[in-house]
Design a protein around this motif. Sequence first.
Motif, mmCIF file in Angstrom:
data_model
loop_
_atom_site.group_PDB
_atom_site.id
_atom_site.type_symbol
_atom_site.label_atom_id
_atom_site.label_comp_id
_atom_site.label_asym_id
_atom_site.label_seq_id
_atom_site.Cartn_x
_atom_site.Cartn_y
_atom_site.Cartn_z
ATOM 1 N N ALA A 77 -8.277 29.384 -12.155
ATOM 2 C CA ALA A 77 -7.202 28.902 -13.025
ATOM 3 C C ALA A 77 -7.177 27.386 -13.143
ATOM 4 C CB ALA A 77 -5.851 29.402 -12.501
ATOM 5 N N TRP A 78 -7.926 26.698 -12.289
ATOM 6 C CA TRP A 78 -7.949 25.229 -12.321
ATOM 7 C C TRP A 78 -8.971 24.741 -13.346
ATOM 8 C CZ3 TRP A 78 -4.871 22.181 -9.050
ATOM 9 C CH2 TRP A 78 -4.146 22.890 -8.067
ATOM 10 N N HIS A 79 -8.700 23.596 -13.958
ATOM 11 C CA HIS A 79 -9.667 22.997 -14.880
ATOM 12 C C HIS A 79 -9.991 21.578 -14.424
ATOM 13 C CE1 HIS A 79 -5.705 21.839 -16.591
ATOM 14 N NE2 HIS A 79 -6.315 20.717 -16.920
ATOM 15 N N GLU A 80 -11.156 21.136 -14.747
ATOM 16 C CA GLU A 80 -11.645 19.837 -14.278
ATOM 17 C C GLU A 80 -10.961 18.683 -15.008
ATOM 18 O OE1 GLU A 80 -15.728 17.761 -15.145
ATOM 19 O OE2 GLU A 80 -15.985 19.063 -13.371
ATOM 20 N N LEU A 81 -10.483 17.710 -14.229
ATOM 21 C CA LEU A 81 -9.980 16.460 -14.786
ATOM 22 C C LEU A 81 -10.968 15.329 -14.594
ATOM 23 C CD1 LEU A 81 -6.273 16.610 -13.483
ATOM 24 C CD2 LEU A 81 -7.087 17.135 -15.785
ATOM 25 N N LEU A 82 -11.631 15.321 -13.432
ATOM 26 C CA LEU A 82 -12.674 14.342 -13.132
ATOM 27 C C LEU A 82 -13.698 15.029 -12.258
ATOM 28 C CD1 LEU A 82 -13.573 11.276 -13.265
ATOM 29 C CD2 LEU A 82 -12.489 11.058 -11.010
ATOM 30 N N GLY A 83 -14.941 15.053 -12.744
ATOM 31 C CA GLY A 83 -16.007 15.667 -11.964
ATOM 32 C C GLY A 83 -16.328 14.860 -10.719
ATOM 33 N N ARG A 84 -17.166 15.440 -9.880
ATOM 34 C CA ARG A 84 -17.542 14.775 -8.624
ATOM 35 C C ARG A 84 -18.093 13.382 -8.913
ATOM 36 N NH1 ARG A 84 -20.746 17.738 -3.681
ATOM 37 N NH2 ARG A 84 -21.146 15.889 -2.404
ATOM 38 N N THR A 85 -17.437 12.379 -8.316
ATOM 39 C CA THR A 85 -17.735 10.979 -8.638
ATOM 40 C C THR A 85 -17.857 10.171 -7.356
ATOM 41 O OG1 THR A 85 -16.461 11.183 -10.694
ATOM 42 C CG2 THR A 85 -16.918 8.951 -9.894
ATOM 43 N N ARG A 86 -18.895 9.357 -7.274
ATOM 44 C CA ARG A 86 -19.136 8.561 -6.068
ATOM 45 C C ARG A 86 -18.081 7.466 -5.927
ATOM 46 N NH1 ARG A 86 -24.496 4.900 -5.467
ATOM 47 N NH2 ARG A 86 -23.347 3.794 -7.087
ATOM 48 N N VAL A 87 -17.639 7.223 -4.678
ATOM 49 C CA VAL A 87 -16.739 6.112 -4.378
ATOM 50 C C VAL A 87 -17.306 5.317 -3.218
ATOM 51 C CG1 VAL A 87 -14.654 7.219 -5.252
ATOM 52 C CG2 VAL A 87 -15.320 7.579 -2.861
ATOM 53 N N GLN A 88 -16.808 4.103 -3.042
ATOM 54 C CA GLN A 88 -17.280 3.204 -1.998
ATOM 55 C C GLN A 88 -16.175 2.962 -0.961
ATOM 56 O OE1 GLN A 88 -20.394 2.198 -1.812
ATOM 57 N NE2 GLN A 88 -20.945 3.104 -3.790
ATOM 58 N N PRO A 89 -16.533 2.545 0.239
ATOM 59 C CA PRO A 89 -15.515 2.232 1.244
ATOM 60 C C PRO A 89 -14.690 1.002 0.868
ATOM 61 C CG PRO A 89 -17.684 2.552 2.250
ATOM 62 C CD PRO A 89 -17.896 2.434 0.770
ATOM 63 N N ASP A 90 -13.464 0.948 1.385
ATOM 64 C CA ASP A 90 -12.610 -0.242 1.365
ATOM 65 C C ASP A 90 -12.468 -0.840 -0.036
ATOM 66 O OD1 ASP A 90 -10.944 -2.111 2.570
ATOM 67 O OD2 ASP A 90 -12.584 -3.502 3.004
ATOM 68 N N GLY A 91 -12.043 -0.038 -0.997
ATOM 69 C CA GLY A 91 -11.884 -0.567 -2.348
ATOM 70 C C GLY A 91 -11.110 0.369 -3.253
ATOM 71 N N ARG A 92 -10.707 -0.152 -4.418
ATOM 72 C CA ARG A 92 -9.985 0.631 -5.416
ATOM 73 C C ARG A 92 -10.955 1.088 -6.504
ATOM 74 N NH1 ARG A 92 -5.606 -3.191 -7.685
ATOM 75 N NH2 ARG A 92 -4.915 -1.322 -8.780
ATOM 76 N N HIS A 93 -10.804 2.352 -6.914
ATOM 77 C CA HIS A 93 -11.665 2.935 -7.942
ATOM 78 C C HIS A 93 -10.771 3.529 -9.009
ATOM 79 C CE1 HIS A 93 -13.541 3.101 -3.963
ATOM 80 N NE2 HIS A 93 -14.719 2.981 -4.561
ATOM 81 N N ARG A 94 -10.906 3.073 -10.234
ATOM 82 C CA ARG A 94 -10.029 3.530 -11.321
ATOM 83 C C ARG A 94 -10.880 4.171 -12.405
ATOM 84 N NH1 ARG A 94 -5.683 -0.713 -13.101
ATOM 85 N NH2 ARG A 94 -4.172 0.905 -12.588
ATOM 86 N N PHE A 95 -10.438 5.325 -12.895
ATOM 87 C CA PHE A 95 -11.181 6.077 -13.901
ATOM 88 C C PHE A 95 -10.216 6.576 -14.980
ATOM 89 C CE2 PHE A 95 -13.216 6.756 -9.757
ATOM 90 C CZ PHE A 95 -14.493 6.280 -10.008
#
Length: 372
Positions: free
Chosen positions: A290-308
């Motif tokens: 029943a769930w739908h994708e909003l953001l697929g698997r996405t790489r992130v880095q340590p100690d930082g902000r990631h905006r999509f």
Amino acid sequence: MTESPERPEPPAPPFASHPDLVLRTLGGSVIAASDESFAAKENLVNPWPPAFSPGTFGAKGQEYDGWETARRRPDASGELGHDWAIVRLGLPGVIRGIVLDTAWFTGNFPPYASVEAYGADGRHPSPAELAAADWTEVVPLSLLKGDAVHAFPVDAARRFTHVRLNIHPDGGVARLRVHGEPVPDPRLLDGLTVDLAALENGARVVECSDMFYSAPDHMLFPGTARNQSEGWETARRRGPGHDWAIVRLAAPGVIRLAEFDTTHLKFNAPAAVALAGIDARTGDPGDPGAWHELLGRTRVQPDGRHRFRLPAAREVTHVRLDVHPDGGLSRLRLLGDLSDGGTRLLTDRWNALAGGRGEGERAPSPGGFTTR
């Protein structure tokens, strides 16, 4: 300095699963007190457990991590009176339970205490205005013990913004905890881009795979985490799969931008994140399909902000945050718009709670759309 002795933690009362609305890190403040001769009133809402270092004497005596008043004496009329502290909730809301902790106060604790609450609608009252306000008793005069945790369930279906702690006649209290459900003012959210995952707007983590190091609600707190303990962090995963948390949004809405903040998580950030959504009014969160994708698997880095920025999305009531394979986030922000239905739900709840209800009536479920 002598280290603080060990003090066993008592079992948490059931209402402690709700956030502490008065916590300093959520904006709570002790704005007035009748007396603070021995120890500062502000200590009542410190976020850390009460500490104690025996033999640390200052100009006013033994130092305590709490609020302590002078010894009272009868006045000219023979009245003894009592001490009090007025506290502004960081998150106004429905109070489900109150904890009074007299940690380390053994010969100087108050024998009795009571708590009152008040709801200020859209105003910022001064201490003088609050002192003259019409308060509601939520904890009647109750017996206290020294160096002990006292838990008091509260059944008052009202939105409150302040509490007043009364101690009879004097003494010391280490911590005040006010657990409950945040109730945001819809007039401050309607028509604006808001954080649909903010605790202060009414969002909550309703389920998660792991909270070994810290509770997942921490990543919904306001502001920037001061250290890695102020976010959500899981244990190291040794088997297959990944960790996850389900967030019930403040109200139904459309998410436009997602922010994943790994600040302070330098060696324990996830390798990747993903986001899925569901409208629990029409779908079953227990059904993976029943769930739908909003953001697929996405790489992130340590100690930082990631905006999509997210593509044009459907209206959702819950999101599932996946962290691969484990680790933590200091903050999760989901910026978007309330739907018309979301605004109505918040407004209906506000109308039901801001003006009060009859004695014994229960408040409605947060947001009105909780399914799990």
